[in-house]
Structure formats: C-alpha cells, structure tokens
Design an enzyme around this catalytic site. Structure first.
Site, short mmCIF file in Angstrom:
data_model
loop_
_atom_site.label_atom_id
_atom_site.label_comp_id
_atom_site.label_asym_id
_atom_site.label_seq_id
_atom_site.Cartn_x
_atom_site.Cartn_y
_atom_site.Cartn_z
N GLU A 38 0.82 -1.22 0.00
CA GLU A 38 0.00 0.00 0.00
C GLU A 38 0.85 1.26 0.00
O GLU A 38 0.58 2.22 -0.72
CB GLU A 38 -0.96 0.00 1.19
CG GLU A 38 -1.90 -1.19 1.27
CD GLU A 38 -2.63 -1.49 -0.02
OE1 GLU A 38 -2.78 -0.59 -0.87
OE2 GLU A 38 -3.04 -2.65 -0.22
N HIS A 41 -5.07 -6.45 -11.30
CA HIS A 41 -4.40 -7.40 -10.40
C HIS A 41 -4.05 -8.71 -11.11
O HIS A 41 -3.40 -9.57 -10.53
CB HIS A 41 -5.27 -7.69 -9.18
CG HIS A 41 -5.51 -6.48 -8.34
ND1 HIS A 41 -6.54 -5.59 -8.62
CD2 HIS A 41 -4.85 -5.98 -7.28
CE1 HIS A 41 -6.50 -4.62 -7.72
NE2 HIS A 41 -5.50 -4.82 -6.91
ZN LIG Z 1 -2.77 -2.73 -5.06
#
Ligand SMILES: [Zn+2]
Length: 717
Positions: A362, A447
């Site tokens: 993050e 992703h």
């Molecule tokens: Zn991510």
C-alpha cells in the site's frame, strides 16, 4: 477526484542488507556487482528537495518553450531526482488553459550543466485541443458516466460524486473531457465508487477505473511477533506517533467508513509504552503491525534508494486500522494521503489486513502516485499493481523478520484458500493472472495483468528454474523456453525503481516499461552490461520484445536461447514481428506514438492498431520494421488492412501514405482512397525474394484538412 489503489500483498526472497552498504557513495554507471546500487540518485534533504522543486518551477516556462509547447500550456513541477553526477530528472504535470491534462505529464532530463538531454513524454509534444467549452453539461456527463460504468452495478451519482473538466490526452488527439465519479454496487460494497472519463463533446466513455479498491483477502493474521516500535511521549503517556519515520501516526478508525476513515478516529494513547497482546482481543495489536510495517517500508526506501517517504519530502502518511466493518481489504488513498486497513472478515477468520507485505504494497502505491502515477486501468494499471507487489516483496525481504520470511508469493500469510493471493515466479498458477504478455493484458483486471511484470521481475532477479525461497517452492518458468540466471533482487529492484521514478509516466504500457527498464539498467550498469542483457532476456521470457545480443560476461548461464525470435512468431507465414500490433510497439520503430489501443478508433483485429497522421497540418510520420526475411520461394507479398478517413474532397492526393522497401517506394495511398471500413491491400514483393529487408510506412500531410490512415494486421509472406 482521487483514486484508491488497493491491496496486493507482496512477498519476496531475503534481502541481506548490511547497515553499511547504503547508496550515497554509488556512482550512477558501472556500480560494482558487490555494492548496493541505490538506483543512482543522491540523497536529498527536505530543504534541498524544496530548493530543487523551486528551481524546476522557475524553469517551467522556459522549459515549456524549449520543448515546443503551446501558449496555453503550463508545466507544474512535481518531483526532482538528482543523479550522483548532478544530472537532474524533473517531473512535470501539465495544464491546458488551466485545466488538468490527464496523460500530459513528462520528465525532463537535464545534464549537470543544465542542458536538456532528453524528455520522457506521456503524450508527445504540444497539445492541440479544439476548445475548452464543453458541448455537454456536467449533468450530461454524469448521465453518460452512469450508463458507461463498468466496475459497479446500478451506477448513480450521489452527493459524494463530482465532475471535473479536464483535457484527456491518452488518445492520439487530446479531447476535452469530464472526469466524473459514480457510485454503485461493487466489490467494495453497496457504495463502491468508480471514475469515468467522458468525452465532453460526444458523451463517449474514454476510460474507467475503480476509485474504491477490489476486495482482496488477508492471510493468517499479521503475526509480526514481538517487535520494537518507535512511539512518542507526551503529556501523561505515549502515542503511536513514529517521529523517526516522518511522524507517521497510526489511528484507530473506530469502524469509520472507507470514504472517510478519519470520521470517528482516535489516537492510540496510554500510560505505558507497551502495545497490543498478539491477538485481536486488543485493538492495539493490529496497530502494532501497521506501525512496524510502515516503518520497515520507510526504512527500505530510505536505505535502499535514498527516498524519504512516499513523496520524498520526509512526511509520513497517516494510517488507520479497524476501518469499516468486516473489511477484507487495505488501500492507499492519495486524496487523504493516508492508508486504511480492514479487520478482515469471516472469510479469513477475521485476521486484520495488517501484514507486513500489505503495508509495503500500500505504501508503494503512494510512491507510484508521487512518481510515474501509472494510470490505474489497462496495461499501466497492471504495471502500477506490479510495482506494489515488487516493492512489497522487497520490504518483506528487507525486514528479515523470522516470523514472515521473504519470498515471491504475495499474501501467503493471508489465510487464503489456495495459500496465497498471487505469486511472482508463476503468476498463472492462481488461475487468473497472466504470466506471459498477450493482447488481453490491457483488458483484464489490473491485479491479473500485473502478473506479466511480476514474472519479469522474478526472472530478472532469480532467473529460470526451481528454487526454494523463504521455505516455499518457486519455479521461474519462461514463456519462450529460455534458460538463464538472474542478477539478484537488489539490482532488479534498483532498475525497477529508477525506471519508475525517472522514465515511466501515466501512460507507460508494457512495451514502454521494457524500454524504461533497459534505459535504467544502462544508466546503472552500462549499456553493454550483463545486467541490461538479462533484463532484455527476462522481458523476452514474458513475451515482450527480443533479447539483446549477449555482451559477454559472467552472470548469464551458457545455455543458448532457442533459435529464432524469443518472442516467437505466433503467426507462421508472417515474416513480420507483431504485425497486428497486439504487443504494442514491439518490433516496430515509430516516429510518434502511432501504435495504440485507443478506443477513439477501431482496430481491424484485436485491440491494437497503428494510427498514422490526422493532424490537419503539415506533418510527416514513419512506422518501420527492420530485418524482415522475405520468403525465398513462391510469390511473397506484403498484405495489410488500411482504413483512410479524410476531410479532403476530390481525387487529388494531398495527404499520402507511402510504403517503402529498403527505401524504394512500392505503393502509395492517399485521401483519394478513403473508405468507410478497413480494406485489405496487397503489394507484390517478388523482387525481394530471399532478401532481408526494411519496411517503412511514411505518412505525409499538407497544411490543410486532415487525413487519417489506420493500419492493422500487417503481414509479409
Ligand atoms: Zn494494489
């Protein structure tokens, strides 16, 4: 409008970083194989960085002029990196008549003497925009956005949503657009938000991306064990404020909504300096994980790359734990410059999403937002996600925590059904991620397309073949059957960091990421280094580009690569590489960014095509491929699909597209060949039987009225 970039845990092998091996003494080029490369940048103090930014701001107008930008364009300095030899890389955002230009960012590279040596553009050159008065109202745009939303269902506009007029420069022709948000049912729940870029004239949807992150799993709870935390003393007790890492504060969000994690937030404070009990029965335990993970991430960037925090300004980003209810996710939000961590859900035994690799992932989204700002959709979105996986993994290695050994699995501690979220050595093993480049890369979830770059990184660092790393089995399986040794994760990470911070922009795709990393490897280790050669082999091993010639040296294994192009030729009978442009610019040399998957025009096949000309002013463009082996037998031909649209009238050829072979013109098309759709063209190449030739398309436009030539599915055989 801000986007949140979401969880992708990251894992990696084992960083064995000594405290003495820091980067300040590294030279940019030819760093020795035994030292930390540091990506070639000088350490900068906060005041030094502000001074460099101030200088870049003062130079902005002259720079815009030197680059040939128009009078309506302004450059806004965003970041400056200084090489050890004094060369500067100045990153600018662009405005057009005061409107933000989405995809207008650029990096100006200056030698130590101030001379501009090169420029990395998100959108080449000056912008031509028809005007800044929208035909559509903001309300019209919101209605289009509600219809065009892809990530949420029953999209609607709420009082949280907004519409902002921007110039959208991702396509070849910049257009006025609204950047609009909508709210609907999605992976983040009933109030998932999505950004939709809407053409301000036609209402066409230009791009969409999630504002809220997808739901991802956590693993087996964040078990960082007993760790040392940096805290602050004040008044009668202590708080979780880490003064050594930019005064990063970890707050208890007290189940505030994801849209405003600060709403009910409180500081953690108490009379003793001892936090958590190793289980979720104490609200402090998750905060301990976050505080530790963010400190380790900070130290990784500082000690490895001389980077001081997310924005390289010494400031820590606040972090919130216990966000929302049953939230199986974590995310970075650039609008609040903050990070949020959920408590997990029954799906993962209510383990909070505060694992070390999640923190690294993050916080790295913040670093990407502050540097290349890779657009969070299409191929650039995959590169954004991969960057977080790569550096999240590197943080795990760096921390060297015995309870969470480094490896190249992502989220192996998150108690997921199959034991991990993603793995970099074999992305496709999860059933969704891409291990090899294909035309789907720009369409699948970011992703999943991240797998290609994750795979590239793993192969660069560790090479091909089976290994056990961090107690887990790894197997570098190239897409082209090649076999080679890696250059180690520290060098691979330095190359990726330098490429990210110096050469990549918001529009970087897989093809240009290859170029960026080759340039970074040349900067750090030399143009003829084994390191750069291995980078090229690793890209070829994920089906992007061809390997460079072996410069000789010691890092690579002696096993020969298979004969022929390492990217393979998926279309037997076609002597051209990437004739359908589905691998972007691979194999082609272009004078402008003609090869595109922009949805402003239609491809003949797949999603990529070459968009030549269409300026309506005097211009020339070329698109070429070298070393084409024309078949020796039969009647070899060049075939391609061509669509010509024009504002010219009549049969006089004002604007032309010529086809040349070895410099000789073999065919000419013009505005007189305009057609509603693609038409197949055939050119006889019998005169070149058995020869290796150069093929070039040359577009030329006169000063008035535009003609556009779209090319696709080019073949020689
Ligand atoms: Zn991510």
């Amino acid at each position: 409008m801000n986007r949140k970039t979401a969880l992708a845990a990251a894992v990696a092998a084992a960083l064995t970083l000594g405290t003495a091996a820091m980067a300040t003494s590294q030279s940019v080029a030819q760093a020795s194989a035994t030292t930390q490369p540091g990506a070639g940048f000088q350490a900068m103090s906060t005041t030094g960085r502000l001074a460099a930014l101030d200088q870049a701001g003062k130079e902005a107008a002259a720079t815009a002029k030197a680059l040939g930008l128009g009078p309506d364009e302004r450059l806004v300095a965003k970041d400056v990196l200084v090489d050890n030899d004094g060369a500067r890389h100045v990153r600018y955002d662009r405005t057009y008549r005061g409107l933000p230009v989405v995809g207008g960012d650029l990096v100006v590279h200056r030698a130590a003497n101030g001379k501009i040596t090169a420029t990395s553009w998100a959108h080449d050159g000056a912008l031509k925009v028809a005007g800044v008065t929208p035909k559509l109202t903001a309300g019209d745009a919101s209605a289009s956005a509600e219809r065009g939303a892809k990530h949420v269902k029953q999209a609607r506009t709420t009082n949280l949503d907004s519409s902002q007029l921007v110039v959208w420069a991702f396509g070849k022709v910049p257009v006025l657009a609204y950047r609009t948000t909508v709210t609907g049912a999605g992976e983040a729940g009933a109030n998932t938000r999505e950004a939709v870029l809407v053409d301000a004239a036609s209402g066409a949807v230009l791009d969409t991306y999630e504002v809220n992150p997808e739901i991802s799993g956590t693993g087996n709870g964040v078990n960082v064990g007993q760790v040392t935390l940096e805290t602050s003393q004040g008044g009668s007790g202590y708080t979780l404020t880490d003064a050594l890492h930019g005064s990063t504060v970890v707050y208890d969000s007290y189940n505030s909504p994801q849209s405003n994690p600060a709403q009910n937030a409180r500081t953690f404070s108490k009379s003793t300096n001892s936090w958590g009990n190793g289980s979720t029965s104490s609200r402090e335990s998750a905060a301990v994980d976050a505080s530790y993970g963010l400190a380790k991430t900070w130290d990784f960037y500082k000690n490895t790359f001389n980077r001081s925090g997310i924005r390289n300004d010494g400031r820590g980003a606040p972090a919130y734990v216990h966000v929302d209810n049953q939230l199986l996710n974590a995310f970075y939000d650039d609008s609040c410059f903050c990070m949020s961590f959920g408590d997990g859900s029954s799906q993962n035994g209510n383990i909070p999403l505060t694992a070390l690799d999640v923190s690294g992932h993050e916080m790295s989204h913040g670093v990407t937002a502050a540097t290349a700002n890779l657009n969070y959709s299409g191929e650039s979105g995959g590169l954004n996600e991969a960057t977080s996986d790569i550096f999240g993994s590197m943080v795990e290695f760096y921390a060297n925590n015995s309870t969470d050994a480094g490896d190249y699995y992502i989220g192996e501690k998150l108690n997921m059904g199959n034991g991990y979220l993603r793995r970099m050595d074999n992305p496709a093993a999860d059933g969704n991620s891409l291990s090899c480049y294909s035309s789907r890369a720009g369409q699948v979830d970011v992703h999943y397309s991240s797998g290609i770059a994750n795979h590239f990184f793993y192969l660069t660092a560790e090479g091909t073949g089976a290994k056990t790393i961090g107690g887990l089995p790894h197997n570098g399986t190239p897409c082209n059957g090649d076999s080679f040794s890696g250059i180690g994760k520290d060098k691979a990470a330095a190359i990726w960091y330098r490429a990210l911070t110096t050469y990549m922009t918001s529009t970087t795709n897989y093809s240009s990421a290859r170029t960026a990393t080759l340039q970074a490897a040349a900067d750090l280790y030399g143009a003829n280094s084994q390191e750069r050669y291995i980078v090229s082999k690793a890209w070829a091993a994920v089906s992007i580009g061809t390997a460079l010639p072996d410069p000789g040296g010691s890092t690579s294994s002696p096993s020969p690569s298979p004969s022929g192009s390492p990217t393979g030729n998926p279309n037997p009978g076609n002597a051209l590489v990437n004739g359908g442009f589905e691998q972007g610019a691979t194999g082609w040399t272009q004078s402008a960014n003609d090869i595109t998957n922009s949805n402003q025009q239609t491809p003949h096949g797949g999603s990529w095509y070459a968009w030549m000309m269409g300026y309506g002013s005097a211009n020339t463009e070329t698109l070429a491929q070298n070393n084409i082996a024309v078949p020796a037998a039969g009647s070899p031909k060049l075939t391609f699909w061509l669509k010509v649209t024009t504002s010219e009238t009549g049969t006089t050829a004002y604007d032309t597209l010529k086809v040349t072979v070895n410099g000789a013109t073999v065919a000419t098309y013009s505005n007189a060949n305009a057609s509603a759709g693609y038409v197949q063209k055939t050119v006889d190449l019998s005169a070149y039987r058995g020869q290796t030739v150069n093929l070039q398309f040359v577009g030329q436009e006169d000063a008035y009225l535009a003609t556009t030539f779209l090319l696709d599915d080019v073949s020689v055989g």
